[in-house]
Write an enzyme that holds these catalytic residues in place. Structure first.
Site, PDB file in Angstrom:
ATOM      1  N   GLY A  12       0.823  -1.212   0.000  1.00 60.07           N
ATOM      2  CA  GLY A  12       0.000   0.000   0.000  1.00 60.07           C
ATOM      3  C   GLY A  12       0.858   1.264   0.000  1.00 60.07           C
ATOM      4  O   GLY A  12       1.979   1.266   0.499  1.00 60.07           O
ATOM      5  N   ARG A  16      -1.944   8.754   3.332  1.00 66.87           N
ATOM      6  CA  ARG A  16      -2.313   9.603   4.469  1.00 66.87           C
ATOM      7  C   ARG A  16      -1.164   9.822   5.472  1.00 66.87           C
ATOM      8  O   ARG A  16      -1.284  10.628   6.375  1.00 66.87           O
ATOM      9  CB  ARG A  16      -3.533   9.002   5.190  1.00 66.87           C
ATOM     10  CG  ARG A  16      -4.831   9.291   4.455  1.00 66.87           C
ATOM     11  CD  ARG A  16      -6.007   8.924   5.316  1.00 66.87           C
ATOM     12  NE  ARG A  16      -6.256   7.489   5.301  1.00 66.87           N
ATOM     13  CZ  ARG A  16      -6.927   6.854   6.263  1.00 66.87           C
ATOM     14  NH1 ARG A  16      -7.379   7.503   7.322  1.00 66.87           N
ATOM     15  NH2 ARG A  16      -7.138   5.562   6.179  1.00 66.87           N
ATOM     16  N   GLY A  79      -5.400  -4.118  -5.171  1.00 63.62           N
ATOM     17  CA  GLY A  79      -6.212  -4.684  -4.096  1.00 63.62           C
ATOM     18  C   GLY A  79      -5.502  -5.811  -3.356  1.00 63.62           C
ATOM     19  O   GLY A  79      -4.489  -6.339  -3.824  1.00 63.62           O
ATOM     20  N   GLU A 154     -17.067  -5.296   2.241  1.00 58.56           N
ATOM     21  CA  GLU A 154     -16.276  -4.093   2.490  1.00 58.56           C
ATOM     22  C   GLU A 154     -17.194  -2.923   2.831  1.00 58.56           C
ATOM     23  O   GLU A 154     -18.329  -2.848   2.334  1.00 58.56           O
ATOM     24  CB  GLU A 154     -15.436  -3.756   1.250  1.00 58.56           C
ATOM     25  CG  GLU A 154     -14.273  -4.694   1.047  1.00 58.56           C
ATOM     26  CD  GLU A 154     -13.414  -4.822   2.296  1.00 58.56           C
ATOM     27  OE1 GLU A 154     -12.793  -3.821   2.698  1.00 58.56           O
ATOM     28  OE2 GLU A 154     -13.383  -5.913   2.893  1.00 58.56           O
ATOM     29  N   TYR A 387      42.893  15.931  20.654  1.00 53.81           N
ATOM     30  CA  TYR A 387      42.801  16.100  19.191  1.00 53.81           C
ATOM     31  C   TYR A 387      43.745  17.214  18.748  1.00 53.81           C
ATOM     32  O   TYR A 387      43.688  18.323  19.267  1.00 53.81           O
ATOM     33  CB  TYR A 387      41.347  16.458  18.862  1.00 53.81           C
ATOM     34  CG  TYR A 387      41.012  16.536  17.389  1.00 53.81           C
ATOM     35  CD1 TYR A 387      41.373  15.508  16.528  1.00 53.81           C
ATOM     36  CD2 TYR A 387      40.319  17.631  16.876  1.00 53.81           C
ATOM     37  CE1 TYR A 387      41.039  15.578  15.184  1.00 53.81           C
ATOM     38  CE2 TYR A 387      39.981  17.699  15.540  1.00 53.81           C
ATOM     39  CZ  TYR A 387      40.344  16.673  14.690  1.00 53.81           C
ATOM     40  OH  TYR A 387      40.014  16.742  13.363  1.00 53.81           O
ATOM     41  N   ALA A 423      46.823  23.029  40.145  1.00 54.55           N
ATOM     42  CA  ALA A 423      45.689  23.624  39.429  1.00 54.55           C
ATOM     43  C   ALA A 423      46.165  24.587  38.352  1.00 54.55           C
ATOM     44  O   ALA A 423      47.193  25.246  38.493  1.00 54.55           O
ATOM     45  CB  ALA A 423      44.784  24.350  40.419  1.00 54.55           C
TER      46      ALA A 423
HETATM   47  C1  UD1 Z   1      -8.674  -4.398   4.272  1.00 55.93           C
HETATM   48  C2  UD1 Z   1      -9.784  -5.435   4.156  1.00 55.93           C
HETATM   49  C3  UD1 Z   1     -10.872  -5.110   5.181  1.00 55.93           C
HETATM   50  C4  UD1 Z   1     -10.279  -5.069   6.575  1.00 55.93           C
HETATM   51  C5  UD1 Z   1      -9.114  -4.092   6.624  1.00 55.93           C
HETATM   52  C6  UD1 Z   1      -8.414  -4.235   7.942  1.00 55.93           C
HETATM   53  C7  UD1 Z   1      -9.841  -6.135   1.837  1.00 55.93           C
HETATM   54  C8  UD1 Z   1     -10.498  -5.980   0.534  1.00 55.93           C
HETATM   55  N1  UD1 Z   1     -10.300  -5.408   2.822  1.00 55.93           N
HETATM   56  O1  UD1 Z   1      -9.246  -3.173   3.896  1.00 55.93           O
HETATM   57  O2  UD1 Z   1     -11.902  -6.097   5.121  1.00 55.93           O
HETATM   58  O3  UD1 Z   1     -11.273  -4.693   7.497  1.00 55.93           O
HETATM   59  O4  UD1 Z   1      -8.149  -4.385   5.594  1.00 55.93           O
HETATM   60  O5  UD1 Z   1      -7.462  -3.214   8.085  1.00 55.93           O
HETATM   61  O6  UD1 Z   1      -8.924  -6.920   1.956  1.00 55.93           O
HETATM   62  N2  UD1 Z   1      -2.148  -3.929   0.146  1.00 55.93           N
HETATM   63  C9  UD1 Z   1      -1.269  -4.359  -0.824  1.00 55.93           C
HETATM   64  N3  UD1 Z   1      -1.604  -4.213  -2.124  1.00 55.93           N
HETATM   65  C10 UD1 Z   1      -2.790  -3.678  -2.523  1.00 55.93           C
HETATM   66  C11 UD1 Z   1      -3.677  -3.224  -1.529  1.00 55.93           C
HETATM   67  C12 UD1 Z   1      -3.331  -3.372  -0.213  1.00 55.93           C
HETATM   68  O7  UD1 Z   1      -0.192  -4.863  -0.491  1.00 55.93           O
HETATM   69  O8  UD1 Z   1      -3.009  -3.593  -3.727  1.00 55.93           O
HETATM   70  C13 UD1 Z   1      -1.786  -4.079   1.559  1.00 55.93           C
HETATM   71  C14 UD1 Z   1      -1.632  -2.752   2.263  1.00 55.93           C
HETATM   72  O9  UD1 Z   1      -0.300  -2.310   2.243  1.00 55.93           O
HETATM   73  C15 UD1 Z   1      -2.082  -3.072   3.697  1.00 55.93           C
HETATM   74  C16 UD1 Z   1      -3.059  -4.212   3.508  1.00 55.93           C
HETATM   75  O10 UD1 Z   1      -2.831  -4.750   2.237  1.00 55.93           O
HETATM   76  O11 UD1 Z   1      -1.006  -3.550   4.465  1.00 55.93           O
HETATM   77  C17 UD1 Z   1      -4.504  -3.750   3.633  1.00 55.93           C
HETATM   78  O12 UD1 Z   1      -4.757  -2.795   2.627  1.00 55.93           O
HETATM   79  P1  UD1 Z   1      -5.724  -1.572   2.830  1.00 55.93           P
HETATM   80  O13 UD1 Z   1      -5.754  -0.784   1.601  1.00 55.93           O
HETATM   81  O14 UD1 Z   1      -5.419  -0.885   4.095  1.00 55.93           O
HETATM   82  O15 UD1 Z   1      -7.116  -2.358   2.960  1.00 55.93           O
HETATM   83  P2  UD1 Z   1      -8.442  -1.811   3.590  1.00 55.93           P
HETATM   84  O16 UD1 Z   1      -9.204  -1.092   2.558  1.00 55.93           O
HETATM   85  O17 UD1 Z   1      -8.166  -1.133   4.857  1.00 55.93           O
END
Ligand code: UD1
Ligand code: MG
Length: 457
Positions: A12, A16, A79, A154, A387, A423
């Site tokens: 991710g 933010r 995702g 979701e 030094y 001293a």
């Molecule tokens: C996800 C879950 C949600 C859960 C929440 C908990 C899904 C679809 N949803 O939502 O049900 O309540 O986490 O925090 O799984 N990541 C990747 N690649 C991507 C997208 C995300 O590696 O393409 C990683 C992010 O870095 C993060 C984790 O997956 O560590 C979760 O991703 P995030 O985008 O925070 O998912 P949420 O929408 O919060």
């Protein structure tokens, strides 16, 4: 479970966080978020650990620098389902995969054990939690009659009645590999975010007649994720308060558990007392009866029994003996060793030096690259001139030396056993044993001298 694979999702962007540093590299208790997750993962002795990385991934690999990890790149963030799909080629045909999130750093091994205990080759186990405020999470949909889990929806796709559900998906789950190989490539992105949701795999499993079970965290704070600096600060305090409570339980007297920061490992003996606002970094060891005054910082330091560190002292990469006094306002720099009963006082800086047993430097000194014997007294304002502008040189002060106040010891120089330095001296050559050595011009008084005065207008 014999065959455990772990995948940590960490691709991710972390928009933010408002930072150029990848989210999973932000520090909690002095360690990157991902480092905390990896520590928990390794405790489970998995067969392999994959980390799915994306944004800033090369930097992540460099900082974490762990060649046991299988690094898997997710080129575009489509995702969580797509993220896990990238790791699929590395997963075993059999056994199970534990999915962890790189930005959920407080997850504890006891909780993961609960989850893994329920895993089988034919069941999906989700870590779910009941939250008073389920905002921001996927909701767990159960069959109203049987209570069986049916799907995860979701938040952005949920109906109003589904939004009222308080059982949420933490994102952490254990999935059987054989079914992952079957289901993952079939995920679709027909949802409000056009993402491949890993969570859709639950409905697929239900449809295939597989069992979907849930386990719950020991503490609900374990599942909190970091999406902003405010979250990071909140998790830092949760983590510190846990750490302080553990220390209190072990018998360490922490004057105020809300005013201590441990960024690493703090190992304490019996009857240790720690006053407010101290910071411990790296590995710090405190022996029995050690007292740490308010506002001290100790970084990679060991302090032996009975020693007191008085307030406002900063100690780094040093070894402090038994029954020593350090501070208030002392600075102990790397490579320093204080032998038992040594005293280092206010506004004294010691670097890369040995201070022998019972020796004292109580006021306003700089001691650098020095070897000081036992029962030496270093007078106020003494400085080792170590030094020369290009090189560092050593000062050796043997046992029972008395150095008078405001002395400069120009290194390399040896002050022999039993020497006394008058001293105000500037010592540039070695001194003989048991003699008084001083270098200053004789005191004179000039009777005819008149203090200058301004002319009266
Ligand atoms: C996800 C879950 C949600 C859960 C929440 C908990 C899904 C679809 N949803 O939502 O049900 O309540 O986490 O925090 O799984 N990541 C990747 N690649 C991507 C997208 C995300 O590696 O393409 C990683 C992010 O870095 C993060 C984790 O997956 O560590 C979760 O991703 P995030 O985008 O925070 O998912 P949420 O929408 O919060
Ligand atoms: Mg999230």
């Amino acid at each position: 479970m014999t065959n455990l694979n772990i995948v940590i999702l960490a691709a991710g962007i972390g928009k933010r966080m408002q930072s150029s540093l990848p989210k999973v590299l932000h520090a909690l208790a002095g360690k990157p978020l991902l480092g905390h997750v990896l520590d928990a993962a390794k405790t489970l002795s998995p067969k392999k650990i994959c980390v799915v990385y994306g944004h800033g991934g090369e930097m992540v690999q460099k900082v974490i620098n762990d060649n046991e990890i299988i690094w898997v790149k997710q080129e575009v963030q489509l995702g969580t389902g797509h993220a896990l799909l990238q790791a699929l080629p590395y997963l075993d045909a059999e056994g199970v995969t534990l999915v962890l999130l790189g930005d959920v750093p407080l997850i504890k091994v006891d909780t993961l054990d609960r989850l893994i205990a329920k895993a089988t080759e034919n069941s999906f186990v989700l870590l779910t939690a009941e939250l008073d405020v389920p905002f921001g999470y996927g909701r767990i949909i159960r069959n109203q009659a049987t209570g069986a889990i049916q799907a995860i929806v979701e938040e952005k796709d949920a109906s109003n009645s589904q939004l009222a559900i308080r059982e949420i998906n933490t994102g952490i789950m254990v999935l059987p590999n054989s079914h992952l190989h079957n289901f993952l490539p079939r995920l679709q992105n027909k949802n409000s975010q056009s993402e491949y949701y890993l969570t859709d795999i639950v409905a697929m499993a239900v449809e295939a007649g597989l069992m979907v079970d849930a386990a719950h965290p020991v503490h609900n704070w374990e599942i909190l994720g970091v999406n902003s600096k405010a979250h990071l600060a909140k998790l830092e305090r949760i983590n510190q308060s846990e750490c302080a409570n553990n220390l209190l339980e072990q018998g360490v007297m922490i004057m105020d558990p809300s005013r201590i920061d441990v960024r690493g490992q703090l190992i304490c003996g019996r009857n240790v007392e720690i006053d407010v606002n101290c910071i411990f970094e790296g590995t710090v060891q405190l022996g029995d009866d050690v007292k740490i005054g308010a506002h001290c910082i100790l970084r990679n330091v060991s302090v032996s029994s009975g020693t007191t560190i008085f307030p406002y002292s900063l100690l780094e990469s040093a070894e402090i003996g038994k029954g020593c006094h350090v501070g208030p306002y002392s600075r102990i720099r790397p490579g320093t060793r204080l032998y038992d009963e040594a005293h280092i006082g206010n506004f004294v800086e010691v670097k890369n030096s040995n201070i022998g047993m019972g020796s004292k430097a109580n006021h306003l000194s700089y001691i650098g690259d020095a070897v000081i014997g036992t029962k030496v007294n270093i007078g106020a304002g003494t400085i080792t001139c170590n030094y020369d502008g290009a090189f560092k040189h050593q000062t050796i002060i043997e046992d029972d030396v008395f150095v008078g106040s405001d002395t400069q010891l120009v290194a390399p120089v040896r002050v022999a056993r039993g020497s006394t330095i008058g001293a105000g001296s500037t010592i540039t050559r070695d001194t003989p044993e048991e003699q008084l050595t001083l270098s200053r011009s004789r005191q004179v008084s000039i009777s005819s001298w008149k203090r200058p005065k301004k002319d009266k207008a």
